[in-house]
Structure formats: C-alpha cells, structure tokens
Design a protein around this motif. Structure first.
Motif, mmCIF file in Angstrom:
data_model
loop_
_atom_site.group_PDB
_atom_site.id
_atom_site.type_symbol
_atom_site.label_atom_id
_atom_site.label_comp_id
_atom_site.label_asym_id
_atom_site.label_seq_id
_atom_site.Cartn_x
_atom_site.Cartn_y
_atom_site.Cartn_z
ATOM 1 N N UNK A 1 31.479 16.284 40.056
ATOM 2 C CA UNK A 1 31.801 17.308 39.330
ATOM 3 C C UNK A 1 32.836 18.040 40.073
ATOM 4 N N UNK A 2 33.082 18.044 41.225
ATOM 5 C CA UNK A 2 34.058 18.819 41.979
ATOM 6 C C UNK A 2 35.508 18.369 41.353
ATOM 7 N N UNK A 3 35.780 16.888 41.274
ATOM 8 C CA UNK A 3 37.009 16.732 40.782
ATOM 9 C C UNK A 3 37.158 17.345 39.353
ATOM 10 N N UNK A 4 36.181 17.415 38.685
ATOM 11 C CA UNK A 4 36.064 18.045 37.036
ATOM 12 C C UNK A 4 36.817 19.310 37.154
ATOM 13 N N UNK A 5 36.236 20.183 38.228
ATOM 14 C CA UNK A 5 36.591 21.546 38.328
ATOM 15 C C UNK A 5 37.621 21.697 39.182
ATOM 16 N N UNK A 41 42.704 10.047 35.347
ATOM 17 C CA UNK A 41 42.899 10.038 33.886
ATOM 18 C C UNK A 41 41.359 10.004 33.104
ATOM 19 N N UNK A 42 40.312 9.277 33.837
ATOM 20 C CA UNK A 42 38.909 9.252 33.335
ATOM 21 C C UNK A 42 38.397 10.622 33.146
ATOM 22 N N UNK A 43 38.728 11.372 34.382
ATOM 23 C CA UNK A 43 38.132 12.844 34.187
ATOM 24 C C UNK A 43 38.934 13.431 33.243
ATOM 25 N N UNK A 44 40.206 13.623 33.110
ATOM 26 C CA UNK A 44 41.098 14.066 32.170
ATOM 27 C C UNK A 44 40.386 13.867 30.543
ATOM 28 N N UNK A 45 40.035 12.578 30.431
ATOM 29 C CA UNK A 45 39.521 12.130 29.161
ATOM 30 C C UNK A 45 38.186 12.947 28.701
ATOM 31 N N UNK A 46 37.371 13.063 29.823
ATOM 32 C CA UNK A 46 36.157 13.488 29.750
ATOM 33 C C UNK A 46 36.289 15.003 29.492
ATOM 34 N N UNK A 47 37.215 15.550 30.109
ATOM 35 C CA UNK A 47 37.731 17.216 29.784
ATOM 36 C C UNK A 47 37.963 17.358 28.446
ATOM 37 N N UNK A 48 38.912 16.356 27.955
ATOM 38 C CA UNK A 48 39.333 16.580 26.627
ATOM 39 C C UNK A 48 38.277 16.276 25.656
ATOM 40 N N UNK A 49 37.541 15.439 26.039
ATOM 41 C CA UNK A 49 36.336 15.141 24.839
ATOM 42 C C UNK A 49 35.470 16.379 25.042
ATOM 43 N N UNK A 50 35.418 17.187 25.892
ATOM 44 C CA UNK A 50 34.293 18.340 26.028
ATOM 45 C C UNK A 50 35.238 19.639 25.436
ATOM 46 N N UNK A 66 49.033 17.751 30.078
ATOM 47 C CA UNK A 66 47.602 18.422 29.419
ATOM 48 C C UNK A 66 47.722 20.079 30.048
ATOM 49 N N UNK A 67 46.924 20.793 29.187
ATOM 50 C CA UNK A 67 46.781 22.119 29.274
ATOM 51 C C UNK A 67 45.435 22.692 29.131
ATOM 52 N N UNK A 68 45.083 23.604 29.855
ATOM 53 C CA UNK A 68 43.420 24.005 29.549
ATOM 54 C C UNK A 68 43.236 24.937 28.498
ATOM 55 N N UNK A 69 42.066 25.042 27.747
ATOM 56 C CA UNK A 69 41.752 25.937 26.636
ATOM 57 C C UNK A 69 41.038 27.051 27.208
ATOM 58 N N UNK A 70 40.760 27.718 25.996
ATOM 59 C CA UNK A 70 39.968 28.925 26.537
ATOM 60 C C UNK A 70 38.591 28.683 26.797
ATOM 61 N N UNK A 71 37.961 27.462 26.470
ATOM 62 C CA UNK A 71 36.473 27.049 26.646
ATOM 63 C C UNK A 71 36.693 26.542 28.175
ATOM 64 N N UNK A 72 37.862 26.165 28.578
ATOM 65 C CA UNK A 72 37.868 25.310 29.923
ATOM 66 C C UNK A 72 37.941 26.749 30.770
#
Length: 206
Positions: A1-5, A41-50, A66-72
């Motif tokens: 989870x720390x890599x995701x955030x 890239x695996x983590x980025x794919x999951x972030x995009x999916x979410x 890639x850019x962050x969304x408001x939800x992100x």
C-alpha cells in the motif's frame, strides 16, 4: 500500500512518467526500498483502474504520462491524516525465527541471537555513517530531508532490534537458570514383581 500512496503523492506535484516516478521515489527514500519498473507500472495500472489517476496529454511515443485525479487527491489527503494501522503488524522474519528456534533440538538459539546482533550492529553503524555524511553535506532540498527522515527511522529500528535481542538473551539465561534450580522429579518406581501363584493342592476324595 505504501507504494500506491507514494506514487500518488509524487503525482500530486504534477504529471509524471513511470520512469520518473521510480527515480523520484528512490530519491526520496535513498533507495532503501528500490522499485523495479514493472512494479511501478503494475501499481499505476491499478491506480488508473480505481479512477485515482488518468493518462495525461503531452507524453512522448515511448512513455505514457500520468496525472492524478480529484478522487486521487481526496484519497491521498485521507492517507496523510489516517494513522498507520499497528493492530495487525506485518510478519517479522526475525521474530518468527526465534519463536521457532525455542525448544528446537539441535538449534543453539543464543548463537542465532548473537549472529543477528552482529548483523544489526553493523547495519546500525552503516546507517549512522550515512547520516553523518548527509548532515555534513547539508540538506539542500526536500529529497535530502526525506532521506534523512528515512535514515533516522532505520537507525531507531536497528537500535530497538539490538535492545530486543539483548532482552531475549537475558530472558533465556534467566529461564535456563530457573529450570536448572528446580528439583528433579524422582524417578518412577520400578514395577513390582507379581507374586508367584501356585495351584491349590488337590484333595483326595475317599
């Protein structure tokens, strides 16, 4: 989870390529937790999916920007305010090793402790030297300050581990002494011999 955030936090500063995220993550943590590009890239794919990031315009033909969304941003803000959960700690290999070594025939648990202590003290010395060099050079930017914070956490963790190992060894010594002072139980009584039985004499019938 720390890599995701961690990746979300970097993207909050602006659009990034996957390779940029990897480089910046390792710069912030001093390569303490190196990432491979496939993991990024695996983590980025999951972030995009979410729905937390989206592909951004302006990238080149070889890499996706890639850019962050408001939800992100909302999820990142929640992560910053949420304490790290310590009620379900991660499995620690050293704790498991010592727990399994206790009472295992043929394993010298004190030797296991002493070997680990030497390793932990050597790591502590390495971290302390790195900190001294970093302080002597003077932190110039946020990446340097972030690396100092990570280094100090590693130093505190190594110090705590050596203290815990000292405690484990002391407890084992006390336990061995206590067991040695206990009176040994008496040996079980030898089985008694069964009395010999003789048939009753025959009576003559007159």
């Amino acid at each position: 989870m720390s890599i995701r955030y961690g990746l979300l936090a970097l993207l909050d500063h602006g659009p990034r390529y996957g390779s940029q995220l990897r480089t910046e993550f390792e710069a912030r943590t001093g390569a303490t937790w190196p990432l491979n590009i496939g993991q990024v890239y695996t983590t980025l794919s999951r972030l995009e999916r979410d729905g937390l990031i989206v592909p951004a315009e302006g990238g080149d033909a070889k890499q996706q920007l890639y850019s962050i969304t408001d939800a992100g941003r909302r999820e990142l803000a929640e992560w910053y305010t949420r304490p790290v959960d310590r009620t379900q700690p991660a499995r620690d290999e050293l704790s498991i090793k010592l727990a399994m070594a206790v009472g295992t025939p043929g394993v010298d648990i004190r030797a296991v402790i002493q070997n680990q202590r030497r390793h932990s003290l050597a790591a502590l010395q390495d971290y302390t030297r790195l900190k001294s060099r970093a302080l002597a050079a003077g932190p110039d930017n946020s990446d340097d300050i972030a690396w100092l914070l990570v280094l100090e956490q590693l130093i505190f963790a190594a110090e705590a581990e050596t203290r815990w190992l000292d405690h484990c060894e002391s407890r084992l010594v006390r336990l061995a002494a206590a067991l040695g002072d206990r009176p040994k139980p008496p040996p079980p009584p030898a089985p008694s011999a069964e009395p010999a039985t003789h048939p009753a004499p025959r009576q003559e019938i007159s």
